[in-house]
Design a protein around this motif. Structure first.
Motif, PDB file in Angstrom:
ATOM      1  N   SER A 119      13.521 -28.692 -16.944  1.00  0.00           N
ATOM      2  CA  SER A 119      14.338 -27.434 -16.881  1.00  0.00           C
ATOM      3  C   SER A 119      13.319 -26.245 -16.416  1.00  0.00           C
ATOM      4  N   PRO A 289      17.693 -23.315 -12.963  1.00  0.00           N
ATOM      5  CA  PRO A 289      16.545 -23.935 -14.029  1.00  0.00           C
ATOM      6  C   PRO A 289      16.476 -25.375 -13.638  1.00  0.00           C
ATOM      7  N   ILE A 290      15.202 -25.670 -13.141  1.00  0.00           N
ATOM      8  CA  ILE A 290      14.884 -26.860 -12.672  1.00  0.00           C
ATOM      9  C   ILE A 290      13.418 -26.972 -12.437  1.00  0.00           C
ATOM     10  N   GLY A 312      17.618 -32.027 -17.424  1.00  0.00           N
ATOM     11  CA  GLY A 312      16.502 -32.228 -16.275  1.00  0.00           C
ATOM     12  C   GLY A 312      17.503 -32.830 -15.217  1.00  0.00           C
ATOM     13  N   SER A 317      21.565 -28.187 -10.516  1.00  0.00           N
ATOM     14  CA  SER A 317      20.141 -27.735 -10.296  1.00  0.00           C
ATOM     15  C   SER A 317      19.559 -28.773  -9.486  1.00  0.00           C
TER      16      SER A 317
END
Length: 439
Positions: A119, A289-290, A312, A317
């Motif tokens: 993330s 968020p990645i 993740g 994302s």
């Protein structure tokens, strides 16, 4: 309360946010400006505050929104995905994250092929270091002075800027070598006389300070927080030769420099070197968020013990990441970054001739730094003067960043959708501000 000119939404305003921030947010988190504004919306290269003021953004959330704020094409895809499936964890089968991994294998240099999604840039660098340890069997690392790699125990220890090394007991087994900061050459040589001494210092450190078999050398392809430090052309080639001789890996940190920022998809491509492991974050999600680290199959396939990241590569994302790559390529953001970067550097150098407080102009593409210095023999940092200039630019409607070990480098890292006219506007505003302040 304030209102935005773009609607009737009520906002608490900057003063109330500062009051709550002081009461509920840990004091380590600072903010820009002595008179900050509440930012409430964004549209491609523009930001808007709670009073309805529009700003031309030249920092992109620190190299994050390369494709522009609330990019309509990416936002539409992300919204559709959020309404369909948001999360199941990557231990279950979904399609987006493997498609994104396939695209990363296509656009990254050389034989980089297999990815691990997380993330944040910190997680990516932490994971890359772990992979290097698994592959080499060593736990020693070498990093650059001036580097910034994250906020966890290990990545903070790998960071070479004292203000970001807040951990009182850093991890051992890490050594630092001089960064290739040509404007303030650690060996006091001119560019013409440089024999890549900074790169050769790496071999001296391996031979004389480490066990002789470090796991990896980690470096940002262009150092962002150190002040947009661009290495000499042959620097990374020499570094890679040294590392291969000692069986150590090269981890390229592309967290700030990736995804067309420098006029190429990744900054390391300017130097003709393929890293063993590459990390990326920030612009990969254009605000979502990645992050990821990617390696060749030979290296990646040694990571066999169970490992996962709960969020993740989640479907939302990953959709953003796929949209970013598609938008960059379809709209030629690499070409625009190259052209507008040349325009920016040319304009800054013209301003520099009239305003010697600008000591150096450097960068690639739309990752450009202007170092502010005093007119003394040592070119001492003019950090207070830069703060005053940035405040004035903000009041004129321009958001420009700052970085540098001494916080005296004006940082231009805008969304890559900016126009020739936008560039002329910020250059004219900077010239006017410097003139008015007598700099």
């Amino acid at each position: 309360m304030g209102t935005t000119s773009r609607g009737e939404t009520q906002y608490i305003g900057a003063a109330a946010i500062l009051e709550k921030k002081k009461k509920y947010i840990m004091p380590c988190l600072g903010h820009f400006y002595s008179e900050p504004r509440q930012i409430v919306s964004g549209e491609m290269q523009y930001l808007y505050d709670s009073e309805g003021q529009r700003y031309l953004d030249f920092f992109a959330g620190v190299s994050v929104v390369n494709c522009g704020h609330c990019n309509p094409e990416i936002t539409a895809a992300v919204t559709a995905q959020a309404e369909t499936l948001q999360h199941v964890c990557n231990i279950y089968l979904t399609e987006n994250f493997v498609n994104l991994a396939e695209q990363l294998a296509r656009i990254t240099p050389g034989d980089l092929q297999k990815s691990f999604f997380c993330s944040t840039g910190t997680e990516a660098n932490e994971g890359a270091a772990l992979l290097a340890q698994i592959y080499t069997g060593s736990s020693e690392f070498i990093a650059l002075r001036g580097g910034l790699h994250g906020r966890t125990k290990l990545t903070m220890s790998l960071t070479g800027i004292s203000m970001w090394r807040t951990d009182p007991n850093p991890v051992g087994g890490i050594n630092f070598v001089p960064n290739p900061y040509c404007y303030r050459c650690p060996h006091r040589k001119s560019a013409e006389a440089c024999g890549l001494d900074c790169a050769n210092a790496l071999e001296d450190t391996i031979k004389n300070v480490t066990s002789g078999h470090p796991a990896a050398f980690i470096a940002e392809s262009i150092q962002g927080n150190a002040g947009i430090i661009v290495p000499p052309k042959g620097y990374f080639k020499r570094v890679k030769e040294i590392l291969e001789h000692y069986g150590a890996l090269f981890i390229a940190d592309e967290v700030q420099t990736g995804f067309a920022r420098t006029g190429k998809m990744f900054a390391i491509e300017h130097f003709g070197v393929v890293p063993d492991i590459m990390t990326m974050a920030k612009a990969l999600g254009n605000g979502a968020p990645i992050s990821a680290f990617i390696a060749s199959a030979k290296i990646a396939d040694t990571y066999t013990k169970p490992g996962a990241s709960t969020l993740g590569g989640n479907p939302v994302s990953s959709t953003a990441g796929l949209g970013v790559i598609r938008y960059i390529e379809e709209h030629d953001l690499m070409g625009n970054a190259d052209a507008r970067g040349k325009q920016l550097r040319k304009g800054l150098k013209e301003i520099q001739r009239r305003h010697p407080i600008i000591g150096d102009v450097r960068g690639l593409g739309l990752m450009v730094g202007a170092e502010f210095v005093h007119a003394d023999k040592e070119k001492s940092p003019a950090a207070a003067e830069l703060d005053a200039i940035l405040e004035s630019l903000k009041d004129r409607g321009f958001i420009v960043g700052k970085n540098g070990v001494r916080r005296n480098v004006m940082a231009f890292q805008p969304p890559l959708v900016i126009t020739e006219e936008n560039m002329n506007d910020v250059l004219n505003a900077l010239e006017l501000t410097l003139t008015e302040k007598g700099f």
